[in-house]
Design an enzyme around this catalytic site. Structure first.
Site, PDB file in Angstrom:
ATOM      1  N   ALA A  32      39.301 -10.703  11.020  1.00 37.21           N
ATOM      2  CA  ALA A  32      37.891 -10.620  11.242  1.00 37.21           C
ATOM      3  C   ALA A  32      37.675  -9.335  11.949  1.00 37.21           C
ATOM      4  O   ALA A  32      37.080  -9.202  12.895  1.00 37.21           O
ATOM      5  CB  ALA A  32      37.350 -11.790  12.045  1.00 37.21           C
ATOM      6  N   HIS A  37      38.846  -2.977  16.114  1.00 40.75           N
ATOM      7  CA  HIS A  37      40.364  -3.119  15.555  1.00 40.75           C
ATOM      8  C   HIS A  37      40.593  -1.547  15.102  1.00 40.75           C
ATOM      9  O   HIS A  37      41.693  -1.055  14.909  1.00 40.75           O
ATOM     10  CB  HIS A  37      40.439  -4.023  14.462  1.00 40.75           C
ATOM     11  CG  HIS A  37      40.400  -5.432  15.271  1.00 40.75           C
ATOM     12  ND1 HIS A  37      39.392  -6.396  14.941  1.00 40.75           N
ATOM     13  CD2 HIS A  37      41.109  -6.257  15.707  1.00 40.75           C
ATOM     14  CE1 HIS A  37      39.307  -7.481  15.534  1.00 40.75           C
ATOM     15  NE2 HIS A  37      40.640  -7.514  16.000  1.00 40.75           N
TER      16      HIS A  37
HETATM   17  P1  AMP Z   1      42.557  -9.696  17.989  1.00 40.60           P
HETATM   18  O1  AMP Z   1      42.309  -9.525  16.677  1.00 40.60           O
HETATM   19  O2  AMP Z   1      41.567 -10.364  18.787  1.00 40.60           O
HETATM   20  O3  AMP Z   1      43.797 -10.456  18.289  1.00 40.60           O
HETATM   21  O4  AMP Z   1      42.951  -8.367  18.496  1.00 40.60           O
HETATM   22  C1  AMP Z   1      43.832  -7.391  18.041  1.00 40.60           C
HETATM   23  C2  AMP Z   1      43.684  -6.222  18.828  1.00 40.60           C
HETATM   24  O5  AMP Z   1      42.549  -5.675  18.751  1.00 40.60           O
HETATM   25  C3  AMP Z   1      44.161  -6.463  20.327  1.00 40.60           C
HETATM   26  O6  AMP Z   1      45.141  -5.658  20.707  1.00 40.60           O
HETATM   27  C4  AMP Z   1      42.830  -6.480  21.067  1.00 40.60           C
HETATM   28  O7  AMP Z   1      43.139  -6.089  22.463  1.00 40.60           O
HETATM   29  C5  AMP Z   1      42.171  -5.119  20.388  1.00 40.60           C
HETATM   30  N1  AMP Z   1      40.712  -5.499  20.474  1.00 40.60           N
HETATM   31  C6  AMP Z   1      40.071  -6.658  19.998  1.00 40.60           C
HETATM   32  N2  AMP Z   1      38.849  -6.250  20.338  1.00 40.60           N
HETATM   33  C7  AMP Z   1      38.701  -4.788  20.841  1.00 40.60           C
HETATM   34  C8  AMP Z   1      37.543  -4.059  21.210  1.00 40.60           C
HETATM   35  N3  AMP Z   1      36.439  -4.295  21.264  1.00 40.60           N
HETATM   36  N4  AMP Z   1      37.791  -2.860  21.512  1.00 40.60           N
HETATM   37  C9  AMP Z   1      39.486  -2.226  21.341  1.00 40.60           C
HETATM   38  N5  AMP Z   1      40.260  -3.027  20.981  1.00 40.60           N
HETATM   39  C10 AMP Z   1      39.891  -4.154  20.587  1.00 40.60           C
END
Ligand code: AMP
Length: 281
Positions: A32, A37
């Protein structure tokens, strides 16, 4: 972009990169994908010769079954976004590839980090995070791991796990990417109703208010104000804490010098959002 779904195909391509002595950067995600990301992919492309991304909605890190069931799945759009960003390799495994029947979950001793904030409110969550991240790191063997500050405590947990398990990788934490109104981008934001989406920017405002009012002395008043802002905008806060940015120890009385991170988790409707802001001196 090469897409692989099995560990053996992944490891064979990684083996080639290693033979070519190209540095490998890795961005693990649950899909998503949004600009947060993609900013990690961009950092990865700047800082490493090869960029590897994984998309895997890790069942073991969901302490709440309905959160797992409702987690958004947008794989074909994700692939488009990664192609556009210039990602080199996507690992897109099915659950059995990560957790075969023979998998025995290790226990990770995360100490204090697992007893507070997300650790307290999401029991077992960080065990699941460590399971999947360790497995991914052992296959991708990256030189650099790119993580988002958005998940501040998760970054600290992964740093500890990597040290404890003797995994050689440099962790690079990138800034949180926000919407124009300050709301931190999150895969869960798509589950907000239009009304909730409008209210949701109060989370960042609450954190920013606490930050701007933080001064030497007790931190309680700032936290109380943040709670009030959240409640006025329909949030049900789980926690708002001022903590030592290096150790996450809760600060009740700030000395005016210790680096601080202010962290919050709050529900709006049935969506749980987290965010944090850093105060660097
Ligand atoms: P997730 O898909 O939510 O597990 O996140 C994957 C990676 O993206 C993790 O390292 C999160 O900390 C990073 N991430 C999620 N949201 C953000 C954002 N708004 N800004 C920067 N990095 C993000």
């Amino acid at each position: 972009m090469i897409i692989v779904k099995t560990v053996s195909a992944l490891e064979s391509i990684i083996g080639n990169y290693k033979m070519q002595r190209r540095s490998i950067g890795f961005v693990p995600t649950m899909g998503a994908l949004h600009q947060g990301h993609i900013s990690l992919i961009e950092a990865c492309k700047r800082g490493s010769a090869v960029s590897v991304c994984s998309i895997f909605v890790n069942p073991t890190q969901f302490n709440n079954a309905s959160d797992f069931e409702k987690y958004p799945l947008t794989v074909s759009q994700d692939i488009d976004k990664l192609e556009k960003a210039g990602c080199d390799l996507l690992f897109l495994p099915p659950v059995k590839e990560i957790y075969p029947d023979s998998y025995v979950a290790p226990h990770y001793d995360l100490g204090y980090l697992e007893t507070i904030l997300e650790g307290e409110f999401r029991p077992g969550h960080y065990q699941g995070v460590c399971q999947v991240v360790e497995l991914l790191l052992r296959s991708v063997k990256p030189d650099h791991l790119y993580l988002g500050q958005k998940d501040y405590q998760q970054c600290m947990v992964i740093k500890k796990m990597v040290e404890d398990r003797n995994i050689h990788v440099e962790i690079r934490v990138e800034d949180t990417v926000r919407e124009k109104d300050g709301l931190a981008m999150s895969s869960r934001n798509v589950r907000l109703t239009p009304q909730e989406r409008l209210q949701a920017s109060a989370l960042f405002r609450a954190l920013s208010t606490t930050k701007s009012k933080l001064g030497k002395g007790p931190t309680e008043a700032g936290r109380a104000e943040a709670t009030a802002i959240l409640q006025q905008h329909g949030f049900r806060p789980e926690y708002i804490e001022t903590a030592n940015a290096d150790t996450l120890e809760i600060i009740h009385n700030w000395d005016g010098k210790t680096p601080v991170v202010i962290l919050a988790a709050a529900y709006i409707g049935d969506v749980r959002l987290i965010d944090n802001v850093l105060l660097k001196n």
